[in-house]
Design a protein around this motif. Structure first.
Motif, short mmCIF file in Angstrom:
data_model
loop_
_atom_site.label_atom_id
_atom_site.label_comp_id
_atom_site.label_asym_id
_atom_site.label_seq_id
_atom_site.Cartn_x
_atom_site.Cartn_y
_atom_site.Cartn_z
N CYS A 173 -10.77 25.73 11.45
CA CYS A 173 -10.57 25.33 10.42
C CYS A 173 -11.82 25.13 9.34
CB CYS A 173 -9.55 24.38 10.49
SG CYS A 173 -7.34 24.78 10.97
N GLN A 174 -11.82 25.15 8.03
CA GLN A 174 -13.98 24.86 7.91
C GLN A 174 -13.35 23.49 7.06
OE1 GLN A 174 -14.19 26.69 4.53
NE2 GLN A 174 -15.55 28.55 5.86
N SER A 175 -12.13 22.77 6.59
CA SER A 175 -12.60 22.11 5.80
C SER A 175 -11.11 20.95 6.30
CB SER A 175 -12.95 21.73 4.24
OG SER A 175 -13.74 22.86 3.84
N ALA A 176 -11.35 19.23 6.25
CA ALA A 176 -10.44 18.69 6.22
C ALA A 176 -10.90 17.09 5.60
CB ALA A 176 -10.01 17.97 7.43
N GLN A 177 -10.14 16.53 5.88
CA GLN A 177 -9.35 15.10 4.65
C GLN A 177 -8.96 14.50 4.96
OE1 GLN A 177 -8.48 16.12 0.87
NE2 GLN A 177 -8.43 14.37 -0.23
N VAL A 206 -26.73 14.01 -5.13
CA VAL A 206 -24.53 15.46 -4.30
C VAL A 206 -26.06 16.40 -4.45
CG1 VAL A 206 -23.02 14.05 -4.22
CG2 VAL A 206 -24.13 15.05 -5.95
N ASP A 207 -26.11 17.72 -4.09
CA ASP A 207 -26.48 18.58 -4.92
C ASP A 207 -25.56 19.86 -5.36
OD1 ASP A 207 -25.29 19.92 -2.36
OD2 ASP A 207 -26.98 19.96 -1.81
N SER A 208 -26.22 20.80 -5.52
CA SER A 208 -25.01 21.40 -6.22
C SER A 208 -24.07 22.32 -5.56
CB SER A 208 -25.59 22.56 -7.01
OG SER A 208 -26.40 23.71 -5.93
N SER A 209 -24.01 22.11 -4.62
CA SER A 209 -22.17 22.65 -3.49
C SER A 209 -21.55 21.59 -3.25
CB SER A 209 -23.44 22.74 -2.28
OG SER A 209 -23.64 21.68 -1.83
N PHE A 210 -22.06 20.43 -3.93
CA PHE A 210 -20.80 18.63 -4.07
C PHE A 210 -19.93 19.03 -4.92
CE2 PHE A 210 -19.58 15.57 -4.44
CZ PHE A 210 -19.29 13.90 -3.10
N GLU A 228 -18.12 3.29 -6.60
CA GLU A 228 -19.57 2.81 -6.11
C GLU A 228 -20.15 2.65 -4.60
OE1 GLU A 228 -17.24 1.53 -8.35
OE2 GLU A 228 -16.33 -0.29 -7.54
N GLN A 229 -18.85 2.72 -3.54
CA GLN A 229 -18.31 3.81 -2.62
C GLN A 229 -19.16 4.71 -1.66
OE1 GLN A 229 -15.35 1.18 0.39
NE2 GLN A 229 -15.62 -0.51 -1.44
N ILE A 230 -18.54 5.45 -2.53
CA ILE A 230 -19.20 7.30 -2.19
C ILE A 230 -20.63 7.66 -2.01
CG2 ILE A 230 -19.68 9.31 -2.65
CD1 ILE A 230 -16.62 8.69 -2.79
N PRO A 231 -21.77 6.30 -2.72
CA PRO A 231 -23.11 7.21 -2.17
C PRO A 231 -23.33 6.53 0.06
CG PRO A 231 -22.90 5.71 -4.05
CD PRO A 231 -21.68 5.75 -3.87
N GLU A 232 -22.56 5.26 0.19
CA GLU A 232 -22.95 4.46 0.89
C GLU A 232 -22.15 6.08 2.08
OE1 GLU A 232 -20.53 1.04 1.98
OE2 GLU A 232 -20.75 0.49 -0.81
N LEU A 233 -21.24 6.29 1.64
CA LEU A 233 -20.77 7.52 2.76
C LEU A 233 -21.47 8.49 3.10
CD1 LEU A 233 -17.17 7.79 1.18
CD2 LEU A 233 -18.03 6.15 3.88
N LEU A 234 -22.47 8.97 1.83
CA LEU A 234 -23.27 10.14 1.76
C LEU A 234 -24.38 9.78 2.31
CD1 LEU A 234 -22.82 11.02 -2.29
CD2 LEU A 234 -21.92 12.44 0.11
N PRO A 235 -25.04 10.99 3.59
CA PRO A 235 -26.03 10.77 4.78
C PRO A 235 -27.89 10.19 3.77
CG PRO A 235 -25.21 12.98 4.57
CD PRO A 235 -23.85 12.25 3.81
N ASP A 236 -28.09 11.36 2.53
CA ASP A 236 -29.49 11.32 2.37
C ASP A 236 -29.64 9.22 2.13
OD1 ASP A 236 -29.44 13.66 0.59
OD2 ASP A 236 -30.21 13.15 2.40
N GLN A 237 -28.34 8.74 1.30
CA GLN A 237 -28.72 7.37 0.77
C GLN A 237 -28.93 6.32 1.68
OE1 GLN A 237 -28.50 6.49 -2.14
NE2 GLN A 237 -28.23 4.22 -2.18
N GLN A 238 -28.08 6.79 2.99
CA GLN A 238 -28.40 5.69 4.27
C GLN A 238 -29.65 5.73 4.37
OE1 GLN A 238 -25.02 7.01 6.27
NE2 GLN A 238 -23.64 6.29 5.67
N GLU A 252 -16.60 19.10 5.63
CA GLU A 252 -16.98 20.24 6.97
C GLU A 252 -16.51 19.94 7.49
OE1 GLU A 252 -19.71 23.61 4.97
OE2 GLU A 252 -20.92 22.43 6.04
N LEU A 253 -15.54 20.40 9.30
CA LEU A 253 -15.40 19.77 10.32
C LEU A 253 -16.66 20.43 11.03
CD1 LEU A 253 -12.05 21.12 10.15
CD2 LEU A 253 -12.35 18.69 10.85
N GLY A 254 -16.99 21.36 11.17
CA GLY A 254 -18.35 22.17 12.06
C GLY A 254 -19.44 21.31 11.58
N THR A 255 -19.59 20.03 10.69
CA THR A 255 -20.87 19.87 10.72
C THR A 255 -21.38 18.11 9.85
OG1 THR A 255 -20.81 20.05 7.97
CG2 THR A 255 -22.00 21.56 10.23
N GLY A 256 -19.78 18.05 9.82
CA GLY A 256 -19.05 17.03 9.73
C GLY A 256 -19.89 15.88 7.80
N ARG A 257 -20.63 16.70 7.59
CA ARG A 257 -20.89 17.39 5.64
C ARG A 257 -19.73 17.06 5.00
NH1 ARG A 257 -22.99 20.57 1.32
NH2 ARG A 257 -20.80 21.94 2.25
#
Ligand code: C2E
Ligand code: MG
Ligand code: MG
Length: 258
Positions: free
Chosen positions: A228-232, A84-88, A243-253, A22-27
């Motif tokens: 623009c709302q979202s990007a990749q 992740v939550d239900s919006s993921f 296995e590397q996705i958790p490192e990218l998610l803030p809660d896990q960090q 999400e471009l606005g928040t980086g989430r």
């Protein structure tokens, strides 16, 4: 070809996941599943190379089913681990052949049922070419998939037969704009206006856009500035093994830092 057949049946394929941000928040709002063939002697073979082979050999449905089940189970595991939550959401690329098969709708239904993942957390990506060339059966299948509640996204938007009229008629929710549209964003002074116009067009059709292929901070900043709302893209993260996705998610960090 027997290699590929064996790979599909025996864990020779693997999925990497690339964040959608999400471009606005980086989430990180979700990930796209991208298949790789882990060849015993040649290493990772990329999908552009073997998907056409799988199509020719009549293996694409089998491959598609494997990708669908693997990606949705992976999402289930991330949900269970409270990563992740239900919006993921997880995005899955489906081939024109999948769309031609009514069995595919059943496969999606069954996979959702088995895993208990909510349909809105699964987004199916279809290329523009597959959708636009499509016949009545495709139209019917798209409707059927949408009826299950999964999201449908047009992939590589802007490279195929970009007809404005069909955008309004098709049962889709989103478009993923091809990276060719943002490649000259920092250098070509006309490009931001073009992006703004595409965004307006997409929104006028009641859809939202994800911008693919963001490689630099400047590109991300220009897109954000244009609303623009979202990007990749590689700027946020390359596709990575699960296995590397958790490192990218803030809660896990946060918990990892404690
Ligand atoms: P796609 O769905 O448009 O996926 C995006 C492709 O762009 C991916 O290549 C990704 O690694 C690459 N990419 C992402 N960010 C950037 C960036 O910033 N710069 C550049 N230059 N490239 C970026 P990949 O993984 O090689 O996949 C290629 C295509 O193969 C996909 O294009 C998709 O059409 C197809 N594909 C991938 N996985 C599957 C699958 O499971 N099933 C089917 N049917 N097709 C798949
Ligand atoms: Mg895609
Ligand atoms: Mg694409």
């Amino acid at each position: 070809m027997d290699d590929l057949r064996a790979a599909i049946g025996h864990d020779g394929l693997t999925l990497h996941y690339q964040p959608v941000v999400e471009l606005g928040t980086g989430r990180i709002e979700g990930v796209e599943a991208l298949v790789r063939w882990n060849h015993p002697t040649r290493g990772f073979i990329m999908p552009d190379e073997f998907i056409p082979l799988a199509e020719e050999a009549g293996l694409i449905s089998e491959l598609g089913l494997w990708v669908l089940r693997t990606a949705v189970k992976q999402l289930r595991a991330w949900i269970d681990a409270a990563l992740v939550d239900s919006s993921f959401s997880v995005r899955i690329n489906i081939s024109a052949t999948d769309l031609q098969s009514l069995q595919f709708i059943e496969d999606v239904r069954n996979t959702l049922q088995e895993t208990g993942v909510k349909p809105e957390q699964v987004v199916l990506e279809l290329t523009e070419v597959a959708i636009v060339k499509g016949n009545e059966l495709d139209r019917y299948s798209l409707g059927g998939l949408r009826g299950l509640g999964v999201g449908i996204e047009i992939d590589d938007f802007g490279t195929g037969y970009s007809s404005i009229s069909y955008l309004r008629r098709l049962p889709v929710d989103r478009v993923k704009v091809d990276r060719s549209l943002i490649s000259g964003l920092e250098t070509d002074p006309n490009q931001p206006a073009l992006v703004a116009a595409v965004l307006q067009l997409v929104r006028a059709c009641g859809l939202e856009a994800v911008w693919e292929g963001v490689e630099t901070a400047e590109q991300a900043e220009i897109l954000r500035g244009l609303g623009c709302q979202s990007a990749q893209g590689y700027y946020f993260s390359r596709p990575v093994p699960p296995e590397q996705i958790p490192e990218l998610l803030p809660d896990q960090q946060e918990s990892a830092n404690q």
